[in-house]
Design a protein around this motif. Sequence first.
Motif, PDB file in Angstrom:
ATOM      1  N   HIS A 379       0.836  -1.200   0.000  1.00 55.88           N
ATOM      2  CA  HIS A 379       0.000   0.000   0.000  1.00 55.88           C
ATOM      3  C   HIS A 379       0.879   1.261   0.000  1.00 55.88           C
ATOM      4  O   HIS A 379       0.732   2.138  -0.844  1.00 55.88           O
ATOM      5  CB  HIS A 379      -0.902  -0.037   1.242  1.00 55.88           C
ATOM      6  CG  HIS A 379      -1.790   1.161   1.398  1.00 55.88           C
ATOM      7  ND1 HIS A 379      -3.144   1.107   1.188  1.00 55.88           N
ATOM      8  CD2 HIS A 379      -1.521   2.444   1.754  1.00 55.88           C
ATOM      9  CE1 HIS A 379      -3.659   2.311   1.390  1.00 55.88           C
ATOM     10  NE2 HIS A 379      -2.701   3.138   1.744  1.00 55.88           N
ATOM     11  N   HIS A 383       1.777   4.435  -2.795  1.00 55.35           N
ATOM     12  CA  HIS A 383       1.830   5.903  -2.638  1.00 55.35           C
ATOM     13  C   HIS A 383       3.164   6.432  -3.166  1.00 55.35           C
ATOM     14  O   HIS A 383       3.214   7.445  -3.848  1.00 55.35           O
ATOM     15  CB  HIS A 383       1.723   6.291  -1.161  1.00 55.35           C
ATOM     16  CG  HIS A 383       0.331   6.242  -0.617  1.00 55.35           C
ATOM     17  ND1 HIS A 383      -0.681   6.991  -1.152  1.00 55.35           N
ATOM     18  CD2 HIS A 383      -0.206   5.559   0.429  1.00 55.35           C
ATOM     19  CE1 HIS A 383      -1.794   6.758  -0.453  1.00 55.35           C
ATOM     20  NE2 HIS A 383      -1.537   5.892   0.506  1.00 55.35           N
ATOM     21  N   GLU A 406      -5.815   7.742  -2.798  1.00 54.32           N
ATOM     22  CA  GLU A 406      -5.600   6.329  -2.462  1.00 54.32           C
ATOM     23  C   GLU A 406      -5.658   5.399  -3.676  1.00 54.32           C
ATOM     24  O   GLU A 406      -5.723   4.183  -3.532  1.00 54.32           O
ATOM     25  CB  GLU A 406      -6.623   5.867  -1.410  1.00 54.32           C
ATOM     26  CG  GLU A 406      -6.522   6.579  -0.064  1.00 54.32           C
ATOM     27  CD  GLU A 406      -5.185   6.332   0.650  1.00 54.32           C
ATOM     28  OE1 GLU A 406      -4.568   5.284   0.438  1.00 54.32           O
ATOM     29  OE2 GLU A 406      -4.761   7.236   1.401  1.00 54.32           O
ATOM     30  N   SER A 409      -2.232   3.317  -4.059  1.00 53.21           N
ATOM     31  CA  SER A 409      -2.006   2.431  -2.912  1.00 53.21           C
ATOM     32  C   SER A 409      -2.966   1.248  -2.939  1.00 53.21           C
ATOM     33  O   SER A 409      -2.565   0.098  -2.745  1.00 53.21           O
ATOM     34  CB  SER A 409      -2.170   3.224  -1.621  1.00 53.21           C
ATOM     35  OG  SER A 409      -3.402   3.909  -1.608  1.00 53.21           O
TER      36      SER A 409
END
Length: 586
Positions: A379, A383, A406, A409
């Motif tokens: 995750h 990013h 998001e 991610s």
Amino acid sequence: MQIKWSLKELYHSFEDDQFREDVKRLETFILKIKNWVNDNTISHDYEKEKLEEYITLVKELMSIHEKLSAFAALTLSVDSQNEAATKYDAILEQKMSQLAGTQAKISSWISKVEKLEEVISQSDLLKDHRFYLQEIVREQKHMLSEKEEDIVARMQNTASSAWVNYKNLLIATHKVEIDREKKELPLTEVLNMAYDKDKETRKKAYMAEIASYKKIEEGTAAALNAIKGEVLALCELRGYASPLDMTLESSRMDKETLDVMLSAIKESLPLFRKYLRKKAEKLGYTKGLPFYELYAPIVQKEMPFPYEEGKAFIEKNFRTFSDSLADFAKKAMENEWMDIFPKEGKVGGAFCYGLHSIGECRIMLNYGNNLSDVITMAHELGHGFHDQCLNAESILNIDSPMPLAETASTFCETIVKKAALKEADTEETIAILEAEISDYTQVIVDIYSRFLFESEVFENRSDGPLSPKELNSIMLKAQKDAYGDGLDEDYLHPYMWTWKPHYYYASSNFYNFPYAFGLLFAKGLYAKYEKDQENFPKEYEKLLATTGKESIADVAKKMGIDIRNIEFWRSSLKIIEEDIEKFLQI
Ligand SMILES: [Zn+2]
């Protein structure tokens, strides 16, 4: 093995000459910008040159500020008692807030540039910052005068900001009495018991938690009423139709998109409820799942993943997607960009901090040797990869709105989860699927309940403050509407508004639907990838590079996605529904 991150690429220490020099440079720059704005907003001659100069100044300011504040924030995150870091963290924030009035002044000037488009088209620098300038003009419509903005910024320090601090203090020091004679426990510890493998412990923790809020409900309600009241007042002063409108505008998203997404979510609720009833049945309940069992583990098996194995697993599976993703992960893992294990003084959780000024990022983890830790690492690397795709962009073009933040991610999580499912045995498969569906339930169903709650609170707060009892009943109604017969009506959670931090952010309201957007958008992208593995990765990188300088609908359009069409949301939810069906079958 490199287990700590290196910050020397920023500065060697707070006493470092370079650090001190940069603090001075920041001060000089703030003053320079203030004076520049005062001198140059008097007339509208040389508009192109002035805009170019202004952008050049702000770019440099942002760059110095990013380096300094990153050094303070990153130091604090692994050493929360560090005094120099605490001091500079506050100093830097205070220094930047001195620019509130100046910002109002230049925004007003920019929005009075009569032929802005024409001026922009005469300069490459301005063309590259078209969206940034357009945003200033758009937001300017809601700005107050220089003096008023300055007053608002100052008063908020003692209004909403003070109320948040007060509420945080109440929650941080709140103790829950579990067994009558035994000692009291901090709230976080009691909340963690929701994951306990013992059913009685989970129930006991919930009952004690609910009973404990009586002690702080008046104080937290006062904070919530004050903050929501301030938001409503500012909303009116700034000329927004509602707090929701304000949020949508800052999310670069339109109401139509939100409405179709919520409609699709509503359609999907019955299947989530079916899953919840199945989980209830499995745990021995007949009236739906009690709230305190939402996180209860159904099987006790986690896939073990020591760090070295987790690293190799991620690199291998990222490579099935693209070399640039895998190479990025390798670079982050091998160049001391990650702080891996828990230690004293380090904050909990995980995050990725983009360092545009040096073209790198830093990732903090609290790795604990299980598959869930590998997923978290994937995750955060997602990013970081997003940041890398933004490296070539101007620092003024890298801020992604919440709903898109998001995307990368969640996408990377999906790659790793799919790979793990292939290697798992039946027990592990159930564990992975259940953890995943339980997450989805939070992001779709619970988020929906939070959206309903916040809408209702704003609606009612405009007539006056709400009592704890009223807030509880709004919360219960929102949970009933979202969870339906999936949860046992006798065991809901009326006090969810007390400790969920999102309700108390004065500057970002409705900090809920962006989560659902993020998940569903990433799922939709993954479905595209599965259909065209050859060409997708390159297009995807291009998409990530534009998230800071286009509206959400335009970003999505790049991949041929129409987010105003309900079918897109339905197809994303379908992917989730398939996982639920698979789980229900096993
Ligand atoms: Zn994230």
